[in-house]
Enzyme design. Structure first.
Site: not given
Ligand code: COA
Length: 290
Positions: A160, A178
């Site tokens: 992420s 993300k």
């Protein structure tokens, strides 16, 4: 090869050799700067790995170089010609991995795409490309590996970022993707936890010598950048590798549904490249159309 590990990761590090003996990792983006070093750490601790990428030459070269770390040419399987946006290509990669190694225990969904682009210059296709590589690609990776993870009671690690914790200009495509990855991981942690599968995210900050850093930091002054990070230095790929090892190890066997931020505390300050130029960077002539 500036971004690579060696034996000292084991001999001088906190990890016992062979903690991952008998385990197999499946890594998308495994030839890239961050995921490659994550994979190297697993290899040095006894794991075998399939590295999955689009480019044949890049993937095969990385695999050859990585096998030198283990001394075993059989420890890394390069699987190229795989675009994570295409589920059937990932299914093929999983099948090749299982044929070679017999199982998959650890999955790193690391393939990513990014570039800096003002909203006004971001075409619908550009937005879709990044969201498709990052978010749909992460889903496809987890989905294709799920049958194997169920058997091994394995663990997924999504890559992420911290871009979506606050508004970062010129990064709306990545921030959206993300944020979706964090949500995907949390849902899978809850849903697949009952099958013994763990799901976590790692969120790298400014990591030195990476493709992401080269794409995002531009001509930013390193010393100035470091002064805005609580731990006063840029991150290293080894920092990401250490957290990866922790999350896959038995030390984290009760850890799921988390986001491990490895950024020296940077996101707490809302630091992002270009912040000091705000709002001039948005009001400049070339962005006047905004
Ligand atoms: N600014 C604005 N738009 C851009 C761009 C940029 N810097 N780079 C690409 N695009 C647009 C393209 O113009 C295209 O849109 P269009 O069809 O409306 O013209 C769209 O994005 C897709 O580009 P394309 O090159 O066809 O996509 P791709 O699937 O081959 O590549 C990218 C995907 C764009 C994400 C590419 O940068 C990539 O493959 N990156 C992988 C590596 C990477 O980004 N690593 C960093 C990780 S942090």
């Amino acid at each position: 090869m500036p971004n690579t590990l060696d034996d000292t990761f084991v001999t001088e590090g906190p990890w016992k050799p062979d903690i991952f003996k008998g385990k197999v990792a499946f890594v998308t983006g495994g030839a890239g700067t961050i995921c490659r070093v994550q994979t190297e750490a697993l290899l040095l601790l006894g794991c075998k790995a399939a590295i999955v990428g689009r480019n044949k030459e890049k993937t095969e070269l990385a695999a050859r170089e990585m096998t030198q770390l283990t001394g075993s040419p059989d420890s890394v399987l390069p699987v190229s010609g795989v675009d994570v946006r295409e589920f059937d290509q990932l299914e093929r990669a999983v099948a090749a991995t299982v044929e070679k190694f017999g199982r998959i225990d650890f999955v790193i969904a690391g393939a990513a795409g990014n570039f800096i682009a003002p909203f006004a210059d971001l075409s619908a296709n550009a937005f879709k490309s990044v969201v498709s590589i990052d978010l749909l690609g992460s889903f496809n990776t987890a989905k294709a590996c799920h049958p194997q993870l169920k058997i091994s009671k394995g663990s997924i690690l999504f890559v992420s970022a911290t871009f979506h914790y606050y508004g970062v200009p010129f990064q709306c495509h990545v921030g959206a993707a993300k944020a979706g990855i964090d949500a995907l991981s949390n849902a899978l942690a809850v849903e697949l936890g009952v099958s013994g599968i763990r799901s976590n995210c790692i969120a790298p900050g400014a990591i030195e010598g990476t493709e992401g850093m080269a794409r995002l930091s531009g001509s930013a002054n390193k010393e100035k950048m470091c002064s805005k990070i609580p731990l006063q230095r840029l991150g290293t790929t080894k920092d990401i590798a250490e957290t990866t090892v922790f999350l896959f190890s038995d030390a984290a066997k009760y850890v799921t549904g988390t986001v491990h931020i490895v950024d020296g505390g940077m996101w707490h300050l809302g630091t992002h490249f270009g912040r000091e130029m705000y709002p001039q960077n948005l009001l400049s002539e070339e962005n006047a159309k905004l």
